[in-house]
Motif scaffolding. Structure first.
Motif, short mmCIF file in Angstrom:
data_model
loop_
_atom_site.label_atom_id
_atom_site.label_comp_id
_atom_site.label_asym_id
_atom_site.label_seq_id
_atom_site.Cartn_x
_atom_site.Cartn_y
_atom_site.Cartn_z
N VAL A 151 0.70 -1.02 -0.14
CA VAL A 151 0.01 0.03 0.04
C VAL A 151 0.96 1.29 0.05
N PRO A 152 0.32 2.36 -0.48
CA PRO A 152 1.17 3.54 -0.45
C PRO A 152 1.13 4.34 0.80
N VAL A 153 1.97 5.04 1.23
CA VAL A 153 1.96 6.04 2.34
C VAL A 153 0.49 6.59 2.69
N GLY A 154 0.24 6.65 3.88
CA GLY A 154 -1.16 7.40 4.16
C GLY A 154 -2.58 6.68 3.76
N THR A 155 -2.30 5.59 3.25
CA THR A 155 -3.62 4.68 3.06
C THR A 155 -3.80 3.61 4.14
N PRO A 156 -4.96 3.17 4.18
CA PRO A 156 -5.42 2.10 5.29
C PRO A 156 -4.74 0.63 4.67
N ALA A 157 -4.36 -0.04 5.92
CA ALA A 157 -4.12 -1.56 5.55
C ALA A 157 -4.61 -2.50 6.81
N ALA A 158 -5.20 -3.38 6.19
CA ALA A 158 -6.03 -4.45 7.31
C ALA A 158 -5.46 -5.84 7.27
N PHE A 159 -5.05 -6.57 8.40
CA PHE A 159 -4.63 -7.88 8.41
C PHE A 159 -5.79 -8.64 9.21
N GLU A 160 -6.37 -9.80 8.70
CA GLU A 160 -7.25 -10.70 9.68
C GLU A 160 -6.77 -12.13 9.42
N VAL A 161 -7.57 -12.91 10.36
CA VAL A 161 -7.31 -13.97 10.58
C VAL A 161 -8.28 -14.98 10.86
N THR A 162 -8.74 -16.20 10.22
CA THR A 162 -9.78 -17.08 10.72
C THR A 162 -9.32 -18.30 11.30
N CYS A 163 -10.17 -18.20 12.44
CA CYS A 163 -9.71 -19.64 13.41
C CYS A 163 -10.90 -20.04 13.88
N PHE A 164 -10.78 -21.62 14.52
CA PHE A 164 -11.67 -22.18 15.05
C PHE A 164 -11.44 -22.74 16.46
N GLY A 165 -12.15 -23.17 17.23
CA GLY A 165 -11.73 -23.86 18.67
C GLY A 165 -13.04 -23.37 19.57
N THR A 166 -12.58 -23.50 20.87
CA THR A 166 -13.56 -23.19 21.78
C THR A 166 -13.30 -21.92 22.33
N PRO A 167 -14.31 -20.78 22.05
CA PRO A 167 -14.02 -19.37 22.71
C PRO A 167 -14.33 -19.56 24.29
N PRO A 168 -13.91 -18.48 24.77
CA PRO A 168 -13.53 -17.08 24.26
C PRO A 168 -11.98 -17.10 23.50
N PHE A 169 -11.68 -16.36 22.83
CA PHE A 169 -10.11 -16.21 22.25
C PHE A 169 -9.44 -14.96 22.58
N GLN A 170 -8.22 -15.05 22.69
CA GLN A 170 -7.63 -13.90 22.98
C GLN A 170 -6.49 -13.66 21.72
N PHE A 171 -6.39 -12.49 21.25
CA PHE A 171 -5.49 -11.98 20.06
C PHE A 171 -4.51 -11.07 20.45
N GLN A 172 -3.07 -11.40 19.89
CA GLN A 172 -2.18 -10.37 20.26
C GLN A 172 -1.38 -10.34 18.74
N TRP A 173 -1.46 -9.10 18.13
CA TRP A 173 -0.72 -8.97 16.98
C TRP A 173 0.72 -8.63 17.36
N PHE A 174 1.86 -8.94 16.21
CA PHE A 174 3.13 -8.61 16.49
C PHE A 174 3.50 -8.00 15.13
N LEU A 175 4.72 -7.10 15.28
CA LEU A 175 5.40 -6.51 14.01
C LEU A 175 6.79 -6.67 14.28
N ASN A 176 7.26 -7.54 13.42
CA ASN A 176 8.64 -7.94 13.31
C ASN A 176 9.10 -8.56 14.70
N GLY A 177 8.04 -9.55 15.37
CA GLY A 177 8.22 -10.35 16.53
C GLY A 177 7.97 -9.40 17.86
N LYS A 178 7.65 -8.15 17.61
CA LYS A 178 7.38 -7.18 18.92
C LYS A 178 5.95 -7.08 19.07
N GLU A 179 5.47 -7.24 20.29
CA GLU A 179 4.03 -6.91 20.63
C GLU A 179 3.67 -5.59 20.14
N LEU A 180 2.35 -5.61 19.47
CA LEU A 180 1.72 -4.08 18.93
C LEU A 180 0.92 -3.81 20.14
#
Length: 255
Positions: A148-177
Motif C-alpha cells: 500500500v502507499p503511504v497514508g492509505t489504510p491496511a488491514a490484516f485478519e485471521v480466521t480461526c476455530f476452537g472453543t471460545p473465548p479467544f485472545q488475540f495479540q498482533w506482532f510486528l517483526n516479533g514485537k507486541e503491538l
C-alpha cells in the motif's frame, strides 16, 4: 377341593389349571374370570421409567466422555442412543447399552444426545444431554500480504476455530503491538515505519497458536524529481529522454 375335570387340561393349558384351582377354591367356575386374570398378569409388565437422566458433559479434546441412563421396568430393557442431526434424532449404530462411551473425544463428537428405552410394555425417551468438546485454537485462514502507499489504510485478519473465548495479540517483526488485541488489525494511515512482518497469536484456555507471517510493503506515491528535457537533434540521429522518480512500485511507461 373340587377340580371339575380341569386336570385333563394341564398339558395343553397351564394357565387354565392355575385359574381353575383359584376358581374351584372360591366355589366354582365363573365365566369371564380367566380373561380378567390374563389382563391382570399383562398389566403387571411395567413399562420403562427413567429415574436418572443423562447429564450434560464438557471435556477437553481427546479426553473420554460417558453418558449414562438409569431406567426401571420389566426386563429385558432395550436401549438406543440417538444424536440430534439437523434437528432430527438420528440413531447411533451399535449404541444399544445403558452407557454411551467415547474413549477419546473428537471435535465432531460435540452435539446433543438422548436415549430411548424399550421393553414389551412400551418405551420412553430421555431428556436431551449436550456434549461439549473443548478444542484449542487452530487457524484456517492466514493473514495475507499487502502493498500500500503511504497514508492509505491496511488491514490484516485471521480466521480461526476452537472453543471460545479467544485472545488475540498482533506482532510486528516479533514485537507486541500495544492494543492490537482484536481479530482484525487495522492500520488507518500507514507510514514507512509500519512496513514489516506481521503475525498474530491466538489463545484460549486450552492452548495457543501463531499465524504465518504476512508482509506489509509500504511505498511512497510515485513522484517525478527530474522532468524530461526538450531536445533538438539532426535527422537520423538518436534522441534520448530521461526522467527521475522516487516512490511508487511496479513499472512505468512512456507515452
Amino acid at each position: 377341593m373340587k377340580r371339575h375335570g380341569w386336570g385333563s387340561r394341564f398339558c395343553r393349558h397351564g394357565l387354565s389349571l392355575i385359574v381353575g384351582f383359584v376358581l374351584a377354591e372360591s366355589g366354582g367356575f365363573q365365566p369371564g374370570a380367566a380373561p380378567d386374570l390374563a389382563r391382570g398378569l399383562s398389566s403387571a409388565v411395567e413399562p420403562p421409567v427413567i429415574v436418572v437422566q443423562p447429564q450434560n458433559l464438557t471435556v477437553k479434546l481427546g479426553e473420554p466422555a460417558t453418558f449414562s441412563v438409569t431406567a426401571t421396568g420389566a426386563p429385558p430393557l432395550l436401549y438406543q442412543w440417538r444424536r440430534l442431526v439437523f434437528g432430527a434424532p438420528t440413531e447411533l449404530p451399535g449404541a444399544t447399552n445403558a452407557l454411551l462411551v467415547f474413549a477419546s473425544t473428537k471435535s465432531t463428537n460435540s452435539g446433543i444426545y438422548s436415549v430411548a428405552v424399550h421393553n414389551a410394555a412400551g418405551s420412553v425417551t430421555s431428556a436431551d444431554a449436550q456434549l461439549i468438546v473443548e478444542v484449542p485454537p487452530f487457524i484456517v485462514g492466514q493473514p495475507r500480504d499487502h502493498s500500500v502507499p503511504v497514508g492509505t489504510p491496511a488491514a490484516f485478519e485471521v480466521t480461526c476455530f476452537g472453543t471460545p473465548p479467544f485472545q488475540f495479540q498482533w506482532f510486528l517483526n516479533g514485537k507486541e503491538l500495544a492494543g492490537a488485541t482484536n481479530l482484525v488489525l487495522i492500520v488507518p494511515r500507514v507510514q514507512l515505519e509500519n512496513a514489516g512482518s506481521y503475525t498474530v497469536r491466538i489463545s484460549n484456555s486450552l492452548g495457543a497458536v501463531t499465524s504465518n507471517p504476512a508482509q506489509l510493503i509500504v511505498f511512497e506515491p510515485l513522484r517525478i524529481t527530474e522532468q524530461p528535457q526538450n531536445q533538438t537533434v539532426p535527422p537520423g540521429t538518436t534522441a534520448t529522454f530521461s526522467v527521475s522518480t522516487v516512490g511508487g512500485i511496479g513499472t512505468s511507461g512512456w507515452q
